[in-house]
Scaffold this motif. Sequence first.
Motif, PDB file in Angstrom:
ATOM      1  N   LYS A 126     -28.173  20.522 -11.380  1.00 20.11           N
ATOM      2  CA  LYS A 126     -29.440  19.865 -11.030  1.00 20.11           C
ATOM      3  C   LYS A 126     -29.983  20.251  -9.662  1.00 20.11           C
ATOM      4  O   LYS A 126     -31.185  20.228  -9.451  1.00 20.11           O
ATOM      5  CB  LYS A 126     -29.253  18.345 -11.083  1.00 20.11           C
ATOM      6  CG  LYS A 126     -29.091  17.795 -12.491  1.00 20.11           C
ATOM      7  CD  LYS A 126     -29.113  16.276 -12.468  1.00 20.11           C
ATOM      8  CE  LYS A 126     -29.844  15.741 -13.677  1.00 20.11           C
ATOM      9  NZ  LYS A 126     -30.097  14.324 -13.610  1.00 20.11           N
ATOM     10  N   TYR A 127     -29.089  20.540  -8.734  1.00 22.92           N
ATOM     11  CA  TYR A 127     -29.544  20.767  -7.352  1.00 22.92           C
ATOM     12  C   TYR A 127     -29.011  22.111  -6.849  1.00 22.92           C
ATOM     13  O   TYR A 127     -28.421  22.202  -5.778  1.00 22.92           O
ATOM     14  CB  TYR A 127     -29.080  19.607  -6.443  1.00 22.92           C
ATOM     15  CG  TYR A 127     -29.253  18.254  -7.097  1.00 22.92           C
ATOM     16  CD1 TYR A 127     -30.502  17.856  -7.591  1.00 22.92           C
ATOM     17  CD2 TYR A 127     -28.185  17.370  -7.258  1.00 22.92           C
ATOM     18  CE1 TYR A 127     -30.674  16.631  -8.216  1.00 22.92           C
ATOM     19  CE2 TYR A 127     -28.355  16.139  -7.882  1.00 22.92           C
ATOM     20  CZ  TYR A 127     -29.597  15.778  -8.370  1.00 22.92           C
ATOM     21  OH  TYR A 127     -29.773  14.564  -8.998  1.00 22.92           O
ATOM     22  N   LEU A 146     -31.704  13.946  -6.325  1.00 24.92           N
ATOM     23  CA  LEU A 146     -30.882  14.154  -5.130  1.00 24.92           C
ATOM     24  C   LEU A 146     -31.414  13.263  -4.015  1.00 24.92           C
ATOM     25  O   LEU A 146     -32.494  13.519  -3.465  1.00 24.92           O
ATOM     26  CB  LEU A 146     -30.912  15.626  -4.709  1.00 24.92           C
ATOM     27  CG  LEU A 146     -30.135  15.979  -3.439  1.00 24.92           C
ATOM     28  CD1 LEU A 146     -28.673  15.569  -3.543  1.00 24.92           C
ATOM     29  CD2 LEU A 146     -30.242  17.473  -3.127  1.00 24.92           C
ATOM     30  N   PRO A 147     -30.682  12.201  -3.652  1.00 26.60           N
ATOM     31  CA  PRO A 147     -31.186  11.307  -2.600  1.00 26.60           C
ATOM     32  C   PRO A 147     -31.152  12.011  -1.238  1.00 26.60           C
ATOM     33  O   PRO A 147     -30.250  12.801  -0.965  1.00 26.60           O
ATOM     34  CB  PRO A 147     -30.206  10.128  -2.622  1.00 26.60           C
ATOM     35  CG  PRO A 147     -29.454  10.258  -3.908  1.00 26.60           C
ATOM     36  CD  PRO A 147     -29.420  11.712  -4.230  1.00 26.60           C
ATOM     37  N   GLU A 148     -32.116  11.678  -0.430  1.00 25.92           N
ATOM     38  CA  GLU A 148     -32.218  12.298   0.896  1.00 25.92           C
ATOM     39  C   GLU A 148     -30.938  12.066   1.699  1.00 25.92           C
ATOM     40  O   GLU A 148     -30.434  12.960   2.375  1.00 25.92           O
ATOM     41  CB  GLU A 148     -33.420  11.679   1.633  1.00 25.92           C
ATOM     42  CG  GLU A 148     -33.836  12.454   2.860  1.00 25.92           C
ATOM     43  CD  GLU A 148     -35.054  11.815   3.536  1.00 25.92           C
ATOM     44  OE1 GLU A 148     -35.132  11.931   4.758  1.00 25.92           O
ATOM     45  OE2 GLU A 148     -35.883  11.188   2.833  1.00 25.92           O
ATOM     46  N   LEU A 161     -18.884   6.597  -8.140  1.00 28.29           N
ATOM     47  CA  LEU A 161     -20.117   6.026  -7.580  1.00 28.29           C
ATOM     48  C   LEU A 161     -21.032   7.138  -7.071  1.00 28.29           C
ATOM     49  O   LEU A 161     -22.254   7.081  -7.236  1.00 28.29           O
ATOM     50  CB  LEU A 161     -19.775   5.065  -6.438  1.00 28.29           C
ATOM     51  CG  LEU A 161     -19.221   3.707  -6.887  1.00 28.29           C
ATOM     52  CD1 LEU A 161     -18.567   2.976  -5.735  1.00 28.29           C
ATOM     53  CD2 LEU A 161     -20.334   2.847  -7.481  1.00 28.29           C
ATOM     54  N   PHE A 162     -20.448   8.160  -6.470  1.00 33.85           N
ATOM     55  CA  PHE A 162     -21.219   9.319  -6.002  1.00 33.85           C
ATOM     56  C   PHE A 162     -22.003   9.919  -7.180  1.00 33.85           C
ATOM     57  O   PHE A 162     -23.192  10.221  -7.072  1.00 33.85           O
ATOM     58  CB  PHE A 162     -20.270  10.365  -5.400  1.00 33.85           C
ATOM     59  CG  PHE A 162     -20.951  11.644  -4.962  1.00 33.85           C
ATOM     60  CD1 PHE A 162     -21.426  11.772  -3.667  1.00 33.85           C
ATOM     61  CD2 PHE A 162     -21.119  12.709  -5.847  1.00 33.85           C
ATOM     62  CE1 PHE A 162     -22.064  12.961  -3.255  1.00 33.85           C
ATOM     63  CE2 PHE A 162     -21.755  13.878  -5.450  1.00 33.85           C
ATOM     64  CZ  PHE A 162     -22.226  13.995  -4.143  1.00 33.85           C
ATOM     65  N   TYR A 163     -21.330  10.077  -8.327  1.00 33.02           N
ATOM     66  CA  TYR A 163     -21.959  10.661  -9.510  1.00 33.02           C
ATOM     67  C   TYR A 163     -23.144   9.805  -9.971  1.00 33.02           C
ATOM     68  O   TYR A 163     -24.239  10.310 -10.219  1.00 33.02           O
ATOM     69  CB  TYR A 163     -20.918  10.775 -10.626  1.00 33.02           C
ATOM     70  CG  TYR A 163     -21.372  11.575 -11.827  1.00 33.02           C
ATOM     71  CD1 TYR A 163     -21.225  12.960 -11.867  1.00 33.02           C
ATOM     72  CD2 TYR A 163     -21.939  10.954 -12.941  1.00 33.02           C
ATOM     73  CE1 TYR A 163     -21.622  13.702 -12.972  1.00 33.02           C
ATOM     74  CE2 TYR A 163     -22.350  11.680 -14.043  1.00 33.02           C
ATOM     75  CZ  TYR A 163     -22.187  13.052 -14.055  1.00 33.02           C
ATOM     76  OH  TYR A 163     -22.602  13.790 -15.145  1.00 33.02           O
ATOM     77  N   SER A 164     -22.928   8.485 -10.055  1.00 34.18           N
ATOM     78  CA  SER A 164     -23.996   7.581 -10.523  1.00 34.18           C
ATOM     79  C   SER A 164     -25.196   7.588  -9.586  1.00 34.18           C
ATOM     80  O   SER A 164     -26.348   7.626 -10.025  1.00 34.18           O
ATOM     81  CB  SER A 164     -23.466   6.148 -10.649  1.00 34.18           C
ATOM     82  OG  SER A 164     -22.422   6.089 -11.584  1.00 34.18           O
ATOM     83  N   ILE A 213     -32.852   1.921  -7.347  1.00 35.91           N
ATOM     84  CA  ILE A 213     -31.910   2.902  -6.785  1.00 35.91           C
ATOM     85  C   ILE A 213     -32.153   3.072  -5.287  1.00 35.91           C
ATOM     86  O   ILE A 213     -31.212   3.183  -4.499  1.00 35.91           O
ATOM     87  CB  ILE A 213     -32.003   4.261  -7.530  1.00 35.91           C
ATOM     88  CG1 ILE A 213     -31.506   4.103  -8.977  1.00 35.91           C
ATOM     89  CG2 ILE A 213     -31.190   5.338  -6.820  1.00 35.91           C
ATOM     90  CD1 ILE A 213     -31.657   5.335  -9.859  1.00 35.91           C
ATOM     91  N   LYS A 214     -33.427   3.050  -4.886  1.00 34.66           N
ATOM     92  CA  LYS A 214     -33.742   3.187  -3.449  1.00 34.66           C
ATOM     93  C   LYS A 214     -33.122   2.023  -2.665  1.00 34.66           C
ATOM     94  O   LYS A 214     -32.506   2.222  -1.607  1.00 34.66           O
ATOM     95  CB  LYS A 214     -35.261   3.228  -3.240  1.00 34.66           C
ATOM     96  CG  LYS A 214     -35.628   3.496  -1.783  1.00 34.66           C
ATOM     97  CD  LYS A 214     -37.111   3.493  -1.537  1.00 34.66           C
ATOM     98  CE  LYS A 214     -37.454   3.814  -0.094  1.00 34.66           C
ATOM     99  NZ  LYS A 214     -36.660   3.078   0.922  1.00 34.66           N
ATOM    100  N   LEU A 215     -33.270   0.826  -3.209  1.00 36.14           N
ATOM    101  CA  LEU A 215     -32.684  -0.352  -2.553  1.00 36.14           C
ATOM    102  C   LEU A 215     -31.164  -0.200  -2.432  1.00 36.14           C
ATOM    103  O   LEU A 215     -30.570  -0.465  -1.382  1.00 36.14           O
ATOM    104  CB  LEU A 215     -33.029  -1.607  -3.361  1.00 36.14           C
ATOM    105  CG  LEU A 215     -32.379  -2.904  -2.886  1.00 36.14           C
ATOM    106  CD1 LEU A 215     -33.131  -3.477  -1.694  1.00 36.14           C
ATOM    107  CD2 LEU A 215     -32.328  -3.937  -4.004  1.00 36.14           C
TER     108      LEU A 215
END
Length: 553
Positions: free
Chosen positions: A282-283, A228-230, A219-222, A174-176
């Motif tokens: 979640k956030y 929560l990505p930075e 895609l935003f949801y996935s 996911i980071k990649l």
Amino acid sequence: IMELNDRNLQTLTEYLQKTLSPDPAVRRPAEKFLESVEGNQNYPILLLTVLEKSQDEVIRVCAAVTFKNYIKRNWRVVEDELNKISDPDRTAIKANIVNLMLSSPEQIQKQLSDAISIIGREDFPQKWPDLLSEMVTRFQSGDFHVINGILRTAHSLFKRYRHEFKSNELWSEIKLVLDTFAQPLTELFKATIDLCQTHATDINALKVLFSSLALISKLFYSLNFQDLPEFFEDNMETWMTNFHNLLTLDNKLLQTDDEEEAGLLELLKSQICDNAALYAQKYDEEFQPYLPRFVTAIWNLLVTTGQEVKYDLLVSNAIQFLASVCERPHYKHLFEDQNVLTSICEKVIVPNMEFRSADEEAFEDNSEEYIIRDLEGSDIDTRRRAACDLVRGLCKFFEGPVTGIFSGYVNSMLTEYAKNPGVNWKHKDAAIYLVTSLASKAQTQKHGITQANELVNLSEFFVNHILVDLKSPNVNEFPVLKADAIKYVMTFRSQLPKEQLLEAVPLLVAHLQAESIVQHTYAAHALERLFTMRGANNQIQLVTHCLTQNVNC
């Protein structure tokens, strides 16, 4: 090895043509032949060449479907088994498929997009490191046929992040993806929204652009599901402001006349409701500044959206958003006012618990689908299920006030029903559903409701309103209400006194004779559930009681 020559291309085309024949004597041997040669080197490359070069559109689509199914069956390498696709073929496929997919018409594009996803699941990122960068560079093309092909492919690649278990391998993947994809996706999102304003009066352009926005929202949801990505936290203002604007947008050109099929605007707004619910759940700390405006927008959406089937997904996602918000301690203050609670009950919950003509149609003509949805819990996207979840959510902090408000509604619905049962039977159906939603706090498949709202007298409701339908001498009159009554006994079997269950057993047996498929299926299901209930000593309760008391069950 099958040579890449015109003769083999011609042979392959002829066999593909034969697989489309309605005559099994022609079709089956052709299918068998293709199966027999699919282990040969160059077979997939020949298929892709037919797909690219054939003048016959039908053959091109047939080659695309055949190729996708070939990839589905053979791409995965199973340890200690023969590698079914040669390494040169694998390399050639990966080198050409993205280009080919993007330059193909939509029907073929979808098949190749699926094939890329299947390959990606196995090979991305380790064995296909340049896939993402190859895809992202196409965002610059400005050609939305190409862009939507990339978005569709990315969606089928990334949607597994929604249900994968956490692991270091998953995090690094996911980071990649985020490092390569998040920034270009955000730029594309902003550019697409600008284009929507530029082309606000061009229906054909809007259809393409809104398809893109729906895919971008998925895609935003996935990409935000696991954590929560930075990047998205830093760009929350951009995403949430635009999501909010899209939620409140109403473009007459995008409204459809079809009452059944959701249009692009509904599909986009449904996904945005999902995205907002994800962040609220979640956030919640990071999302807090944006939440009130989403609550207002989604509330307005709910009170202005019609009862047509095409809005079902939108309405149920919008209600699910409110349900996820109201059970979070963070947001409790938004619902404390009695007027707010009354308004939610009156304008959102009660209207969406009504039994509509579409439900009646399903009950009568598509009973199997109705049973699966209603009884087996696959009604996840129905208005009723969402309204039921909202009742449960509100009861978490406001059980007393909510029960009080709904008691009034239940009484008035039952009064309306009593005035003219033949015309007003749907009022009673809604009342039973409302009582069930209100009373159900925790349940299991095995025991039904295991924890009930103590403010609802289930036994009294059974005597006054359920028993009368079960005892009705005409089992075929009001089949929906009969099915409701049977379901009530089944749902609250762990809460109702044993005497009432015993009284219900012979009545349920009588309903096995009902003409309505839903009704007699529910009766059989309820009897099976009652007869497998176990007591304190793990004894089967009702059967034991019938035998020891010599009761006629």
